[in-house]
Design a protein around this motif. Structure first.
Motif, PDB file in Angstrom:
ATOM      1  N   ASP A 216       0.816  -1.232   0.000  1.00 31.89           N
ATOM      2  CA  ASP A 216       0.000   0.000   0.000  1.00 31.89           C
ATOM      3  C   ASP A 216       0.850   1.283   0.000  1.00 31.89           C
ATOM      4  OD1 ASP A 216       0.893  -0.332   2.515  1.00 31.89           O
ATOM      5  OD2 ASP A 216      -1.034  -0.166   3.534  1.00 31.89           O
ATOM      6  N   TYR A 217       2.122   1.155   0.348  1.00 27.18           N
ATOM      7  CA  TYR A 217       3.006   2.331   0.279  1.00 27.18           C
ATOM      8  C   TYR A 217       3.074   2.881  -1.144  1.00 27.18           C
ATOM      9  CZ  TYR A 217       7.506   4.725  -0.411  1.00 27.18           C
ATOM     10  OH  TYR A 217       8.486   5.618  -0.780  1.00 27.18           O
ATOM     11  N   PHE A 218       3.022   1.975  -2.111  1.00 23.70           N
ATOM     12  CA  PHE A 218       3.195   2.396  -3.498  1.00 23.70           C
ATOM     13  C   PHE A 218       1.940   3.053  -4.075  1.00 23.70           C
ATOM     14  CE2 PHE A 218       6.064  -1.082  -2.548  1.00 23.70           C
ATOM     15  CZ  PHE A 218       7.274  -0.484  -2.853  1.00 23.70           C
ATOM     16  N   ASN A 219       0.860   3.067  -3.286  1.00 25.97           N
ATOM     17  CA  ASN A 219      -0.388   3.680  -3.761  1.00 25.97           C
ATOM     18  C   ASN A 219      -0.784   4.902  -2.949  1.00 25.97           C
ATOM     19  OD1 ASN A 219      -0.567   1.426  -5.466  1.00 25.97           O
ATOM     20  ND2 ASN A 219      -1.501   0.242  -3.805  1.00 25.97           N
ATOM     21  N   ILE A 220       0.152   5.471  -2.203  1.00 31.64           N
ATOM     22  CA  ILE A 220      -0.198   6.632  -1.369  1.00 31.64           C
ATOM     23  C   ILE A 220      -0.657   7.774  -2.275  1.00 31.64           C
ATOM     24  CG2 ILE A 220       0.681   8.410   0.192  1.00 31.64           C
ATOM     25  CD1 ILE A 220       2.640   6.346   1.268  1.00 31.64           C
ATOM     26  N   LYS A 221      -1.824   8.290  -1.972  1.00 31.75           N
ATOM     27  CA  LYS A 221      -2.322   9.448  -2.732  1.00 31.75           C
ATOM     28  C   LYS A 221      -2.499  10.604  -1.759  1.00 31.75           C
ATOM     29  CE  LYS A 221      -3.259   7.388  -6.765  1.00 31.75           C
ATOM     30  NZ  LYS A 221      -2.186   6.390  -6.626  1.00 31.75           N
ATOM     31  N   ILE A 222      -2.149  11.788  -2.222  1.00 29.28           N
ATOM     32  CA  ILE A 222      -2.362  12.959  -1.374  1.00 29.28           C
ATOM     33  C   ILE A 222      -3.653  13.632  -1.810  1.00 29.28           C
ATOM     34  CG2 ILE A 222      -1.543  15.287  -0.874  1.00 29.28           C
ATOM     35  CD1 ILE A 222       1.075  14.343  -0.436  1.00 29.28           C
TER      36      ILE A 222
END
Length: 326
Positions: free
Chosen positions: A320-326
């Motif tokens: 899920d780190y690779f899908n962090i969205k701001i």
């Protein structure tokens, strides 16, 4: 994300470096013994014995055959990575603070501290392909900046050397002539000692961390300030993800003040920031003292941190780190 705790050093960590393939991690500490670890499971492979002072810095050649280390014992040593044997020792009159191989591994840039009547200096050494032909002589010595130079790295195509240190100014030098080409602007630059400096994977920009509680992103060629990341503690170490637009800052208060605060309040976490938006996106806690070293695996899927507590913590990111969205 469970960290792997790597305990091999008896003293605070000073520097971490992955090899280009990302399968080995080299760690330097104040206990005189650089160590190499497997980067996937944190198993200790071996140590490089021979220094008798704190080891401040290291670098590994592109093909992972040579290690170069700089130490407070006033030497820089070249090692055979696989065998752990010393190949050559460069002697200086003062502690060696920073080392880096040039692209091609034929040159190395070394910085030495001010000591007794000597000023700080940047040395360029030729690295021989055959260790038996190695010589002590410097191709270039740059003197000038006041105070300690904490980091010096090669610019694009080895044409320039970028240095930063106690006087809070980033300088770009011509690596052939030693001429000063550019200095960072007093207004937009750091206000206190620059502790760390790391280049982007493509060398187009670099990140500097400072005791003025900020990190700054600069254009390598023009020395234009691109971004500033502000935090609430002195920054001892910086790293940039080669995969995503993330920068990581590590730090904490001065080592002398560590025992006066609770480790939860000591702010000893690695903070992740969005490189573009300059917003904080998360933190990784764990160390019981300031973070002195940070490094990203070249594949961007894991990172490691080294602390004043003598531990190296290796973190493999969750999906899920690779899908962090701001």
């Amino acid at each position: 994300m469970r960290p792997i705790l790597m305990k091999g050093h008896e003293r605070p960590l000073t520097f971490l470096k992955y090899n280009r393939d990302g399968d080995l991690l080299f760690s330097c500490a104040k206990d005189h013994t650089p160590t190499v670890w497997f980067a996937d499971n944190g198993e200790r492979l071996g140590t490089y014995r021979g220094h008798n002072g704190a080891v401040w810095t290291c670098d590994v050649s592109r093909d992972s055959t040579r290690l170069i280390t700089g130490s407070a014992d006033q030497t820089v040593k070249l090692w055979n990575v696989q065998k752990g044997t010393q190949l050559y020792t460069f002697n200086f009159g003062s502690p060696a603070r920073s080392v880096e191989f040039a692209i091609g591994d034929k040159l190395a840039v070394i910085t030495t501290d001010p000591f007794m009547e000597l000023t700080s200096a940047i040395h360029v050494k030729r690295i021989a392909g055959d260790p038996t032909e190695q010589t002590e002589e410097s191709v270039l010595v740059i003197k000038g900046p006041q105070g300690r130079i904490n980091r010096a790295v090669w610019g694009p195509l080895n044409r320039t050397i970028i240095s930063a240190g106690e006087d809070a100014v980033i300088r770009i030098w011509d690596s052939e002539t030693g001429k000063l080409l550019k200095e960072s602007d007093k207004e937009s630059g750091h206000k206190k000692t620059i502790t760390s400096l790391t280049k982007a994977a493509d060398g187009s920009h670099f990140l500097s961390g400072s005791l003025d509680k900020s990190a700054k992103l600069w254009d390598t060629r023009t020395l234009t300030l691109i971004k500033t990341y502000s935090t609430e503690r002195p920054v001892n170490a910086v790293a940039m993800s080669p995969l995503l637009d993330h920068v990581v800052l590590g730090g904490g208060q001065d080592a002398s003040a560590v025992t006066t605060t609770d480790h939860r309040a000591g702010k000893f976490e690695a903070k992740f920031y969005d490189k573009i938006l300059q917003e904080e996106i998360g933190g990784v806690k764990g160390h019981f003292g300031p973070i002195n070293a940070l490094a990203f695996n070249p594949d961007g899927k894991s990172f490691s941190s080294g602390g004043e507590d003598g531990y190296v913590r290796l973190h493999h990111f969750d999906p899920d780190y690779f899908n962090i969205k701001i």
